[in-house]
Structures are given as structure tokens and as C-alpha cells.
Design a protein around this motif. Structure first.
Motif, short mmCIF file in Angstrom:
data_model
loop_
_atom_site.label_atom_id
_atom_site.label_comp_id
_atom_site.label_asym_id
_atom_site.label_seq_id
_atom_site.Cartn_x
_atom_site.Cartn_y
_atom_site.Cartn_z
N LYS A 216 -1.23 -9.32 7.62
CA LYS A 216 0.21 -9.12 7.82
C LYS A 216 0.52 -7.67 8.18
O LYS A 216 1.36 -7.39 9.06
CB LYS A 216 0.97 -9.52 6.56
N ASP B 247 -7.78 -15.58 1.57
CA ASP B 247 -7.17 -15.32 0.26
C ASP B 247 -5.95 -14.43 0.42
O ASP B 247 -5.63 -13.93 1.50
CB ASP B 247 -8.19 -14.69 -0.71
N ASP B 248 -5.24 -14.20 -0.68
CA ASP B 248 -3.97 -13.47 -0.63
C ASP B 248 -4.17 -12.03 -0.17
O ASP B 248 -3.33 -11.49 0.58
CB ASP B 248 -3.29 -13.50 -2.00
N LYS C 293 -4.64 -12.06 3.52
CA LYS C 293 -3.36 -12.36 4.17
C LYS C 293 -2.49 -11.12 4.24
O LYS C 293 -1.82 -10.87 5.25
CB LYS C 293 -2.65 -13.48 3.44
N SER C 294 -2.48 -10.33 3.16
CA SER C 294 -1.65 -9.13 3.15
C SER C 294 -2.16 -8.10 4.16
O SER C 294 -1.36 -7.41 4.81
CB SER C 294 -1.62 -8.52 1.75
#
Length: 330
Positions: free
Chosen positions: A313, A305-306, A309-310
Motif C-alpha cells: 500500500k 499477510d498484513d 499488504k501495508s
């Protein structure tokens, strides 16, 4: 009786190694019928303390321990070894910046990488536990160009185990009831312990715990657990749990995850092939599966999910920054 295998341990007079060596010598890692030779590396001033450790190993009269070799020369320590635990690393001192720590350890691990390249078996398995472990693994691997990058891994099993316990405690179950936790990234405060695919007694973990607990308790506790242990123990690191994690990770690497009945994968920091957007060449913790022959593969096509991902990153960026800080030594 099998042919003895040679195992190198660096920083062998230190706290983690003191918790590690006796378990290896007893047969806990490689089995009750596998003789071992321990090749123990220390800095010259610590050799007298290492001799004391050797005396204790001898006094245990382990039937599987064939020989203990003490040295301050990595070429001797790594000669024809099958496995290596790179434990020894300089800890961060008062006022020391992370960049200084990286540079200090880069010299240690670049020398050891060169020695491994020269004298270790070509299929050696090298587990880096000395911090900053991921970047130390990168330094070691880069300085051993004749060895496959797959010969190297950095330890993330400690974070993996910490995450398992916190979820088991929250749900009131035993650790064996928790499956498929993932720890992504660096062994640092940017790591991301991920419950997206985790299960508890076959049920999705996300149906058993709320988002507030995950974000405000679970993730911070796992990320800062090492510092918390040091604070509670009065400046003493989490040596026993780190040694246990080293045993767990190497056992998974040696014997594989295919027959495991407690998880579909484990978390290991391995060299990235570009999976999940992680830059190739970085040592990054992924969910991995290991074949019975010891071949490691990153689990593919997991939904991310976002938020995850963050977090991934951010950990990638930290590792890139660490690499940049010591790029002249690679």
C-alpha cells in the motif's frame, strides 16, 4: 545465420550502457547465433564519447555485431526496433527535489514514447531502467498509445538479485539455491523485498531466518543498496549490477520463465491490472511468469499477510504521488 534484430539503447555513452553494450554484442543476451544491430541514442554533446564506445565495440570484432548506429534523434534510434533499453535519464542533482527530477525526466521519456509510437515495431519490448524507472515507464507508455501497454516494463530485477544475494549469504548457500523471492512495488525506498514464499534448497526461508533479521537487516539493505554502493564507490552508481539486471530481466522476458529450474517466477514492474489491490495503470513490481512466446502474466492468488499488504500500500501511494506530480505531462 538468423536475420539481425535491432536493439536501441539510450544514454548509450553512460556507465550502465558501457557495461551493457558489450554483453549484448557478444551474444550473451540473445544467443550465439543471433546477429544484432545496435542503435545508440545520446544527447548531442555526448556523441563524441559515444563514438569512442563505438570504436571499442568495433575493436572487439564481435561476429554477431552487424552494425552500430549513433544518433541524437530518437526517431532514428527507434526505427523498426525489436527491443529497447531506455537507460538514459537525468540524475538527481544537489538540492533537486524529487518532483523536479520527475518533471525533468518526464520530458525525456515523453519524447521517447512518442518516437517509439511512431517508428518502433508494434511488438517491441521496451525495458525502462532510467530512474525513477516505474514512473518513467508510465510516461513512456502513455505517450505511445498505439503500442500495447504490455510492450513496456520497468526494471526491478536489480532489487530482485540484491535480495537473492542477501538471503543466500545469510543462509550460507549459493544464489542458485534461492527461489521465489518477490520484490513488490516501486524501485525506491518503498519497495518491499518479500521472503514469504521464498525457499532455500527447498526449505521455507522463514524457517531459516528470524523476523528481526528480515525487518532490521534484510529489507533495509535491499532498499538502500544503491545508495550504499554509491557511497562506497565515491559517487559512482551501481552500473555493472544494473546492466546485469537489465540483461537478466530482458532474457526472462524474451525466452520465458517456463523452463527455469531456479525459480517459479521473477520480479518485473509491469502495468497493473488491479492484482493485489494495486491500482490499475500503475507500473508496479509483481511476481510474474513469462511464457516461451514472451507473454507476461502476474502470479495470482499468493497469500499476503498484513505487513506485506501495508508495504504494498505504501509503494502504491508513492507511485500515485509521483503520477500526480507529472500528470500534466501524461
Amino acid at each position: 545465420m538468423k536475420t539481425p534484430i535491432d536493439i536501441a539503447v539510450t544514454g548509450a555513452a553512460g556507465q550502465i550502457s558501457y557495461s551493457l553494450l558489450f554483453r549484448i554484442a557478444s551474444g550473451e543476451l540473445f544467443g550465439p547465433d543471433q546477429p544484432v544491430v545496435l542503435r545508440l541514442l545520446e544527447i548531442t554533446p555526448a556523441l563524441h564519447r559515444l563514438h569512442g564506445v563505438q570504436m571499442e565495440l568495433n575493436d572487439c570484432a564481435y561476429p554477431l555485431l552487424q552494425k552500430v548506429i549513433l544518433t541524437d534523434d530518437p526517431l532514428v534510434a527507434f526505427k523498426d526496433i525489436d527491443y529497447a533499453f531506455l537507460v538514459g535519464a537525468r540524475p538527481r542533482g544537489p538540492g533537486m527535489k524529487r518532483k523536479d527530477l520527475l518533471e525533468s525526466n518526464a520530458g525525456i521519456f515523453s519524447e521517447q514514447g512518442k518516437a517509439l509510437n511512431e517508428v518502433a515495431h508494434r511488438n517491441v519490448k521496451v525495458l525502462i531502467t532510467g530512474n525513477p524507472a516505474n514512473t518513467n515507464a508510465l510516461i513512456t507508455q502513455r505517450n505511445a498509445p498505439d503500442l500495447s501497454p504490455k510492450c513496456f516494463s520497468a526494471m526491478s530485477m536489480l532489487d530482485h538479485n540484491r535480495a537473492i544475494f542477501q538471503l543466500a549469504k545469510k543462509c550460507g548457500v549459493r544464489s542458485k539455491d534461492v527461489k521465489n523471492i518477490i520484490v513488490w512495488g516501486n524501485h525506491s525506498e518503498t519497495q518491499f523485498p518479500d521472503l514469504t514464499h521464498a525457499t532455500v534448497k527447498g526449505l521455507s526461508a522463514l524457517t531459516l531466518v528470524d523476523e528481526n533479521w528480515i525487518e532490521n537487516e534484510f529489507v533495509p539493505i535491499v532498499r538502500h543498496r544503491g545508495a550504499s554502493v554509491i557511497e562506497e564507490r565515491g559517487g559512482v552508481s551501481s552500473a555493472a549490477s544494473a546492466a546485469n539486471a537489465a540483461i537478466c530481466q530482458m532474457r526472462s522476458w524474451v525466452f520465458g520463465t517456463e523452463t527455469s529450474d531456479w525459480s517459479d517466477w521473477v520480479s518485473m514492474a509491469v502495468i497493473s491490472d488491479g492484482s493485489y489491490g494495486v491500482e490499475k495503470g500503475l507500473f508496479f513490481s509483481f511476481p510474474v511468469q513469462v511464457s516461451s512466446s514472451g507473454e507476461v502474466s502476474i502470479v495470482q492468488e499468493l497469500e499476503i499477510d498484513d505487513f506485506s499488504k501495508s508495504c504494498i500500500k505504501a509503494s502504491v501511494q508513492e507511485l500515485k504521488d509521483e503520477r500526480k506530480a507529472i500528470k500534466h505531462l501524461l
